[in-house]
Design a protein around this motif. Structure first.
Motif, PDB file in Angstrom:
ATOM      1  N   VAL A 173       0.829  -1.204   0.000  1.00  0.00           N
ATOM      2  CA  VAL A 173       0.000   0.000   0.000  1.00  0.00           C
ATOM      3  C   VAL A 173       0.870   1.264   0.000  1.00  0.00           C
ATOM      4  CG1 VAL A 173      -1.967  -1.052   1.184  1.00  0.00           C
ATOM      5  CG2 VAL A 173      -0.110  -0.089   2.538  1.00  0.00           C
ATOM      6  N   VAL A 174       0.227   2.386  -0.269  1.00  0.00           N
ATOM      7  CA  VAL A 174       0.924   3.681  -0.193  1.00  0.00           C
ATOM      8  C   VAL A 174       0.148   4.616   0.739  1.00  0.00           C
ATOM      9  CG1 VAL A 174       1.955   3.531  -2.508  1.00  0.00           C
ATOM     10  CG2 VAL A 174      -0.300   4.590  -2.215  1.00  0.00           C
ATOM     11  N   VAL A 175       0.809   5.679   1.160  1.00  0.00           N
ATOM     12  CA  VAL A 175       0.144   6.673   1.999  1.00  0.00           C
ATOM     13  C   VAL A 175      -0.592   7.657   1.091  1.00  0.00           C
ATOM     14  CG1 VAL A 175       0.482   8.527   3.673  1.00  0.00           C
ATOM     15  CG2 VAL A 175       1.848   6.445   3.843  1.00  0.00           C
ATOM     16  N   GLU A 176      -1.844   7.922   1.418  1.00  0.00           N
ATOM     17  CA  GLU A 176      -2.664   8.838   0.614  1.00  0.00           C
ATOM     18  C   GLU A 176      -3.351   9.818   1.564  1.00  0.00           C
ATOM     19  OE1 GLU A 176      -3.760   9.412  -2.709  1.00  0.00           O
ATOM     20  OE2 GLU A 176      -5.028  10.896  -1.710  1.00  0.00           O
ATOM     21  N   TYR A 177      -3.003  11.108   1.426  1.00  0.00           N
ATOM     22  CA  TYR A 177      -3.529  12.089   2.363  1.00  0.00           C
ATOM     23  C   TYR A 177      -4.914  12.608   1.986  1.00  0.00           C
ATOM     24  CZ  TYR A 177       1.134  12.131   4.334  1.00  0.00           C
ATOM     25  OH  TYR A 177       2.307  11.746   4.931  1.00  0.00           O
ATOM     26  N   HIS A 178      -5.157  12.747   0.662  1.00  0.00           N
ATOM     27  CA  HIS A 178      -6.381  13.437   0.247  1.00  0.00           C
ATOM     28  C   HIS A 178      -7.616  12.559   0.211  1.00  0.00           C
ATOM     29  CE1 HIS A 178      -3.999  16.919  -0.446  1.00  0.00           C
ATOM     30  NE2 HIS A 178      -3.161  16.211  -1.191  1.00  0.00           N
ATOM     31  N   ASN A 179      -7.425  11.348  -0.304  1.00  0.00           N
ATOM     32  CA  ASN A 179      -8.601  10.511  -0.497  1.00  0.00           C
ATOM     33  C   ASN A 179      -8.303   9.062  -0.097  1.00  0.00           C
ATOM     34  OD1 ASN A 179     -11.207  10.219  -1.223  1.00  0.00           O
ATOM     35  ND2 ASN A 179     -10.853  10.248  -3.441  1.00  0.00           N
ATOM     36  N   PRO A 180      -7.965   8.850   1.166  1.00  0.00           N
ATOM     37  CA  PRO A 180      -7.525   7.499   1.561  1.00  0.00           C
ATOM     38  C   PRO A 180      -8.684   6.505   1.637  1.00  0.00           C
ATOM     39  CG  PRO A 180      -7.667   8.910   3.477  1.00  0.00           C
ATOM     40  CD  PRO A 180      -7.992   9.780   2.306  1.00  0.00           C
ATOM     41  N   GLU A 181      -8.391   5.251   1.332  1.00  0.00           N
ATOM     42  CA  GLU A 181      -9.414   4.204   1.457  1.00  0.00           C
ATOM     43  C   GLU A 181      -9.588   3.818   2.922  1.00  0.00           C
ATOM     44  OE1 GLU A 181      -8.481   2.275  -2.933  1.00  0.00           O
ATOM     45  OE2 GLU A 181      -7.611   1.347  -1.158  1.00  0.00           O
ATOM     46  N   ILE A 182      -8.496   3.865   3.641  1.00  0.00           N
ATOM     47  CA  ILE A 182      -8.514   3.492   5.061  1.00  0.00           C
ATOM     48  C   ILE A 182      -7.878   4.614   5.885  1.00  0.00           C
ATOM     49  CG2 ILE A 182      -7.559   1.872   6.788  1.00  0.00           C
ATOM     50  CD1 ILE A 182      -9.353   0.247   5.107  1.00  0.00           C
ATOM     51  N   VAL A 183      -8.542   4.986   6.965  1.00  0.00           N
ATOM     52  CA  VAL A 183      -7.959   5.943   7.903  1.00  0.00           C
ATOM     53  C   VAL A 183      -7.773   5.223   9.236  1.00  0.00           C
ATOM     54  CG1 VAL A 183      -8.235   8.155   9.103  1.00  0.00           C
ATOM     55  CG2 VAL A 183      -9.154   7.871   6.789  1.00  0.00           C
ATOM     56  N   VAL A 184      -6.554   5.230   9.739  1.00  0.00           N
ATOM     57  CA  VAL A 184      -6.288   4.617  11.041  1.00  0.00           C
ATOM     58  C   VAL A 184      -6.005   5.751  12.025  1.00  0.00           C
ATOM     59  CG1 VAL A 184      -4.860   3.003  12.344  1.00  0.00           C
ATOM     60  CG2 VAL A 184      -5.240   2.624   9.894  1.00  0.00           C
ATOM     61  N   LEU A 185      -6.840   5.850  13.041  1.00  0.00           N
ATOM     62  CA  LEU A 185      -6.639   6.878  14.062  1.00  0.00           C
ATOM     63  C   LEU A 185      -6.015   6.232  15.285  1.00  0.00           C
ATOM     64  CD1 LEU A 185      -9.705   9.253  14.129  1.00  0.00           C
ATOM     65  CD2 LEU A 185      -7.292   9.894  14.123  1.00  0.00           C
ATOM     66  N   VAL A 186      -4.820   6.649  15.616  1.00  0.00           N
ATOM     67  CA  VAL A 186      -4.107   6.014  16.720  1.00  0.00           C
ATOM     68  C   VAL A 186      -4.088   6.936  17.931  1.00  0.00           C
ATOM     69  CG1 VAL A 186      -1.897   5.048  17.464  1.00  0.00           C
ATOM     70  CG2 VAL A 186      -2.657   4.740  15.101  1.00  0.00           C
ATOM     71  N   ASP A 187      -4.485   6.388  19.056  1.00  0.00           N
ATOM     72  CA  ASP A 187      -4.348   7.100  20.324  1.00  0.00           C
ATOM     73  C   ASP A 187      -3.366   6.289  21.154  1.00  0.00           C
ATOM     74  OD1 ASP A 187      -4.461   8.268  22.760  1.00  0.00           O
ATOM     75  OD2 ASP A 187      -6.650   8.428  22.844  1.00  0.00           O
ATOM     76  N   ILE A 188      -2.096   6.561  20.953  1.00  0.00           N
ATOM     77  CA  ILE A 188      -1.049   5.759  21.590  1.00  0.00           C
ATOM     78  C   ILE A 188      -1.080   5.951  23.104  1.00  0.00           C
ATOM     79  CG2 ILE A 188       0.854   7.459  21.372  1.00  0.00           C
ATOM     80  CD1 ILE A 188       1.329   3.768  20.524  1.00  0.00           C
ATOM     81  N   PHE A 189      -1.580   7.086  23.553  1.00  0.00           N
ATOM     82  CA  PHE A 189      -1.608   7.362  24.994  1.00  0.00           C
ATOM     83  C   PHE A 189      -2.662   6.539  25.733  1.00  0.00           C
ATOM     84  CE2 PHE A 189       0.845  10.737  23.244  1.00  0.00           C
ATOM     85  CZ  PHE A 189       1.829  10.946  24.202  1.00  0.00           C
ATOM     86  N   SER A 190      -3.733   6.157  25.046  1.00  0.00           N
ATOM     87  CA  SER A 190      -4.720   5.265  25.664  1.00  0.00           C
ATOM     88  C   SER A 190      -4.575   3.860  25.118  1.00  0.00           C
ATOM     89  CB  SER A 190      -6.139   5.740  25.399  1.00  0.00           C
ATOM     90  OG  SER A 190      -6.239   7.117  25.430  1.00  0.00           O
ATOM     91  N   ASN A 191      -3.550   3.653  24.318  1.00  0.00           N
ATOM     92  CA  ASN A 191      -3.328   2.352  23.704  1.00  0.00           C
ATOM     93  C   ASN A 191      -4.561   1.899  22.932  1.00  0.00           C
ATOM     94  OD1 ASN A 191      -1.427   0.479  23.191  1.00  0.00           O
ATOM     95  ND2 ASN A 191      -1.247  -0.255  25.291  1.00  0.00           N
ATOM     96  N   ASP A 192      -5.102   2.796  22.163  1.00  0.00           N
ATOM     97  CA  ASP A 192      -6.341   2.521  21.461  1.00  0.00           C
ATOM     98  C   ASP A 192      -6.235   3.008  20.019  1.00  0.00           C
ATOM     99  OD1 ASP A 192      -8.855   1.560  21.246  1.00  0.00           O
ATOM    100  OD2 ASP A 192      -9.824   3.173  22.392  1.00  0.00           O
ATOM    101  N   TYR A 193      -7.100   2.489  19.168  1.00  0.00           N
ATOM    102  CA  TYR A 193      -7.097   2.946  17.782  1.00  0.00           C
ATOM    103  C   TYR A 193      -8.481   2.766  17.182  1.00  0.00           C
ATOM    104  CZ  TYR A 193      -7.060  -1.999  16.641  1.00  0.00           C
ATOM    105  OH  TYR A 193      -7.403  -3.322  16.541  1.00  0.00           O
ATOM    106  N   LEU A 194      -8.670   3.409  16.045  1.00  0.00           N
ATOM    107  CA  LEU A 194      -9.949   3.339  15.362  1.00  0.00           C
ATOM    108  C   LEU A 194      -9.656   3.200  13.871  1.00  0.00           C
ATOM    109  CD1 LEU A 194     -13.011   4.127  16.304  1.00  0.00           C
ATOM    110  CD2 LEU A 194     -12.568   6.106  14.861  1.00  0.00           C
ATOM    111  N   ILE A 195     -10.316   2.254  13.235  1.00  0.00           N
ATOM    112  CA  ILE A 195     -10.120   2.094  11.795  1.00  0.00           C
ATOM    113  C   ILE A 195     -11.370   2.585  11.077  1.00  0.00           C
ATOM    114  CG2 ILE A 195      -9.878   0.424   9.910  1.00  0.00           C
ATOM    115  CD1 ILE A 195      -8.098  -1.218  11.799  1.00  0.00           C
ATOM    116  N   GLN A 196     -11.173   3.548  10.201  1.00  0.00           N
ATOM    117  CA  GLN A 196     -12.293   4.063   9.418  1.00  0.00           C
ATOM    118  C   GLN A 196     -12.116   3.568   7.986  1.00  0.00           C
ATOM    119  OE1 GLN A 196     -12.804   8.409   9.622  1.00  0.00           O
ATOM    120  NE2 GLN A 196     -13.233   8.307   7.430  1.00  0.00           N
ATOM    121  N   VAL A 197     -13.110   2.829   7.518  1.00  0.00           N
ATOM    122  CA  VAL A 197     -13.053   2.310   6.154  1.00  0.00           C
ATOM    123  C   VAL A 197     -13.902   3.238   5.294  1.00  0.00           C
ATOM    124  CG1 VAL A 197     -13.556   0.326   4.686  1.00  0.00           C
ATOM    125  CG2 VAL A 197     -12.814  -0.030   7.045  1.00  0.00           C
ATOM    126  N   ASN A 198     -13.281   3.963   4.410  1.00  0.00           N
ATOM    127  CA  ASN A 198     -14.038   4.931   3.617  1.00  0.00           C
ATOM    128  C   ASN A 198     -14.876   4.245   2.534  1.00  0.00           C
ATOM    129  OD1 ASN A 198     -13.402   7.196   5.062  1.00  0.00           O
ATOM    130  ND2 ASN A 198     -11.562   7.637   3.879  1.00  0.00           N
TER     131      ASN A 198
END
Ligand SMILES: [Zn+2]
Ligand SMILES: [Zn+2]
Length: 333
Positions: A173-198
């Motif tokens: 895969v490649v990194v895509e800033y404008h129109n990503p298929e997948i967005v991974v939101l990482v909260d390293i401080f709470s050891n948590d994450y969220l995956i957004q599937v566009n």
């Protein structure tokens, strides 16, 4: 000419008051020297500071302050040197900014969990975002203003880069800033994450070949879908709709969770649509598959619709094209 930045002197000044981990120290000089991670920068600064201190000791210096400062940041070689000299080793303190959260181990662990979940999805690009608690930023801002640091970057960079790097290694895969298929939101401080599937967008044309087929589901005018005598407990005015005849096979095909049919133009239930047909965009939400043969989907839809509706010219589309379609014609939905 302004005096060049003395990285080493500034670093030991900061560390004297604020113990920092390698990431957080390196990040204060993030704009200096590209192609390095902040972990590498911080580690390198501490290593040279340590070597300088050792060189001075060889010359007979009795100043152990730098070794003590470094040992307090968790730099093991400095602690070992003090121990060998028979001196008291100060306790290693957690990083003043991140409290020890930024670590390779922690990044690897969270990235591993994210990879495990992403394995279920077909995607060619993604982006990683990070949530940073405000108090972490406040502590970093304090250090930056106290020491006049203008060579740093936002702490987000460390999180997105470290997690992104692992994902890039694992998937094709490649990194895509404008129109990503997948967005991974990482909260390293709470050891948590969220995956957004566009969503995935498919465009095409449909021709309605029978009468009495609405574009979108029509609910019973008396019970609004609950089911009553009038609608024979179907809850529907018409049993089928173009939206469902097109959307349901596509939902299965792309293993999506939901869909939205965007048809162009208003249309009477009674009228049939002929010619090339009306344009539509189908929005598929949370799809597991993305790169499939649309001719196959076309066949699937047309086969299942049994001559009630026919789609043609299916192509991959985008949210931008959907907006364009909406702006060009009044939409039924
Ligand atoms: Zn830190
Ligand atoms: Zn009803």
């Amino acid at each position: 000419m302004e005096k060049p930045l003395d990285i080493l002197r500034k670093s030991i000044e900061i560390l004297k008051t604020y113990p920092l981990c390698d990431y957080c120290l390196g990040r204060q000089f993030a704009s200096i020297g590209s192609g390095l991670t902040n972990l590498e920068r911080g580690r390198a600064i501490k290593t040279v500071l340590f070597m300088n201190a050792c060189a001075q000791l060889r010359e007979g210096s009795e100043d152990f302050e730098a070794l003590k400062i470094l040992a307090a940041t968790g730099f093991r070689a400095a602690a070992k040197s003090l121990e060998d000299l028979g001196l008291e080793v100060p306790e290693a303190k957690p990083c003043y900014i991140c409290n020890g959260v930024l670590s390779r181990k922690r990044f690897n662990e969270i990235a591993e969990k994210i990879c495990e979940e992403l394995k279920e999805y077909e995607f060619k690009n993604f982006v990683v975002g990070a949530r940073i608690p405000p108090d972490v930023r406040e502590r970093e801002d304090l250090i930056r203003s106290e020491f006049g640091i203008d060579t740093g970057e936002d702490i987000k960079g460390d999180v997105t880069r470290e997690v992104g790097r692992i994902l890039l290694r694992r998937f094709d895969v490649v990194v895509e800033y404008h129109n990503p298929e997948i967005v991974v939101l990482v909260d390293i401080f709470s050891n948590d994450y969220l995956i957004q599937v566009n969503p995935l967008f498919i465009k095409g044309f449909y021709r309605k070949l029978v009468r009495d087929l609405p574009q979108t589901p029509w609910y019973c005018r008396y019970c609004w879908g609950r089911g009553c005598e009038y609608c024979n407990y179907t809850g529907r005015e018409y049993p089928e709709s173009i939206s469902e005849l097109v959307g349901n096979p596509a939902l299965e095909f792309f293993e999506a969770l939901d869909y939205k049919f965007h048809g162009a133009g208003r249309e009477d239930v009674d009228a049939t649509v002929v010619g090339t047909g009306r344009p539509f965009v189908l929005e598929l939400k949370h799809p597991r598959r993305r790169y499939l043969d649309l001719r196959e989907l076309e066949r699937l839809i047309n086969e299942r619709a049994e001559g009630k509706v026919e789609v043609s010219g299916l192509e991959y589309s985008s949210r931008r094209e959907l907006r364009l379609l909406k702006s060009l014609s009044p939409m039924a939905s």
